[in-house]
Write a protein that holds these residues in place. Sequence first.
Motif, PDB file in Angstrom:
ATOM      1  N   GLU A 205       0.891   4.339  -3.049  1.00  0.00           N
ATOM      2  CA  GLU A 205       0.738   5.787  -2.913  1.00  0.00           C
ATOM      3  C   GLU A 205       1.872   6.528  -3.610  1.00  0.00           C
ATOM      4  O   GLU A 205       1.662   7.577  -4.223  1.00  0.00           O
ATOM      5  N   GLU A 206       3.078   5.985  -3.524  1.00  0.00           N
ATOM      6  CA  GLU A 206       4.201   6.623  -4.232  1.00  0.00           C
ATOM      7  C   GLU A 206       3.994   6.567  -5.736  1.00  0.00           C
ATOM      8  O   GLU A 206       4.226   7.545  -6.449  1.00  0.00           O
TER       9      GLU A 206
ATOM     10  N   ALA B 224      -6.847   2.072  -7.479  1.00  0.00           N
ATOM     11  CA  ALA B 224      -6.021   2.955  -6.656  1.00  0.00           C
ATOM     12  C   ALA B 224      -5.204   3.955  -7.464  1.00  0.00           C
ATOM     13  O   ALA B 224      -4.798   4.989  -6.918  1.00  0.00           O
TER      14      ALA B 224
ATOM     15  N   ARG C 210       1.180   6.400  -7.282  1.00  0.00           N
ATOM     16  CA  ARG C 210       0.115   7.340  -7.617  1.00  0.00           C
ATOM     17  C   ARG C 210       0.671   8.766  -7.755  1.00  0.00           C
ATOM     18  O   ARG C 210       0.358   9.484  -8.721  1.00  0.00           O
ATOM     19  N   ALA C 211       1.516   9.174  -6.809  1.00  0.00           N
ATOM     20  CA  ALA C 211       2.078  10.521  -6.850  1.00  0.00           C
ATOM     21  C   ALA C 211       2.954  10.727  -8.080  1.00  0.00           C
ATOM     22  O   ALA C 211       2.896  11.773  -8.745  1.00  0.00           O
TER      23      ALA C 211
ATOM     24  N   SER D  38       0.816  -1.218   0.000  1.00  0.00           N
ATOM     25  CA  SER D  38       0.000   0.000   0.000  1.00  0.00           C
ATOM     26  C   SER D  38       0.849   1.267   0.000  1.00  0.00           C
ATOM     27  O   SER D  38       0.501   2.259  -0.658  1.00  0.00           O
TER      28      SER D  38
END
Length: 481
Positions: A125-126, A156, A128-129, A121
């Motif tokens: 997030e990384e 996601a 996604r950024a 997870s």
Amino acid sequence: MHENRAYRDGSKMARGLKPTVDPASAPERALLVSVDLGTRRLAVPPSARMARRAASADLDSLDLDSLGDQEPGAAEKGGSDDAFESGVAEFRELVLSAGAEIAAEVQQRRGRADAATLIGSGKVEEVRAVAESSHADVIVFGQNLTPTQLRNLENALPGRVIDRTQLILDIFARHARTREGMLQVELAQLEYMLPRLTGRGREMSRLGGGIGTRGPGETQLETDRRRIQRRISTLKGELESVRRIRSQQRQRREAVPVPTVALVGYTNAGKSTLFNALTGAGVLASSRMFATLDPKLRAIVLPSRRKVLLSDTVGFIRDLPPTLISSFRATLEEVQKAEVLLHVQDCSSATREEHRAEVKHVLAELGAGDKPQIEVLNKVDLLSPEEQEGLRSGHGRPMAISARTGMGLEDLLERIDEALQADPMVEARLRVPQSEGEVIAAIEAGGVIRNREFEGNLVFLKVSAPASLIGRFRRFATLPK
């Protein structure tokens, strides 16, 4: 448990700048996600770091007593890094071959895959950024994703998500030109897609039991599944027809004893360049992966005057998707039926041995692992003179050639001559009337005349020719003097 690697920007856009080109004409921007699984990076103690820094320095200044504190496996990690970097380089080449532009890259090393997202997870997030800042249109994973992982990542991440198999299938779809190739690619794509429908439309299903699942008849998910299954059945039937036609063509070829020699090897090893050099066919030879998809057959004449058919086949790659192997079985039958395989290898590649092992693995899966093989080390022109000297060809050793410059091609043809077992070369003495000009012309065209003597209206020939040719004219045979 795992160690992450920071992403590397692929362009200025990865630092947040807006695109300045027309999106309609620009290639897709891809964010590459590479994961090294199954290898834990051990903490490196100070003594080991000292040893690495001193590796290129004067050994007298190295504190050898400190090396005993190095953790097991730390010294061997470099080989794993080399293999990982090689895989990443190959991954980049695959993405470029698919026509995309690399916007940025994210790399990670993990002890094991995360069941839900492959990368965990935090890493999601990384990614996604990075995808948002680099304006990536598609996020490409260098590993294969399970249906669950694919669905979770799609939910996601801000963009389409594809994995290694989808990437390779897309490249195959771009390069398919014949009807057979298009059918094979479509079949592989549908067989890959079918299990990944499960779950994607689970919220739409109205056929299950319990609260909220009762409702009218068939839903879009079940409709899609039925349509794909029908199409797969249709494609298999059409490919079976292609297989029968190919089998009939092969039987007609086998009626006249012309053996087949197949070029096999890792993708981008130079097979098509070698095929052009030997046949003058002028087929597409590109540095892009899988430039050759549809098989090519051309006749070549060996030094013994024998004719053989040379077949150029699709290149192999590590972790070749099983759907491709099954879908392209009709095409790969040329490999199974060939009498001799030319295993072409890029001798300038640092991962040649790994590629060699992968090709042998695929050949074994195809049932062609025991066929006679000639190992061909291509691209020797890219090596230094000292390295070329170390690759000198000899009996039973790999052939060192350059398909681009023509170096070693004559020796390769002679090696093929020696390797062919069907219709072997034989020596014979013939006594042919001069009035049989067509017989003499056929012998000259299909064999090598070692000696020719005239006596009256007769021509005495000492020839080296295929057994089938000598058999056609055995009525002219004489006893050895």
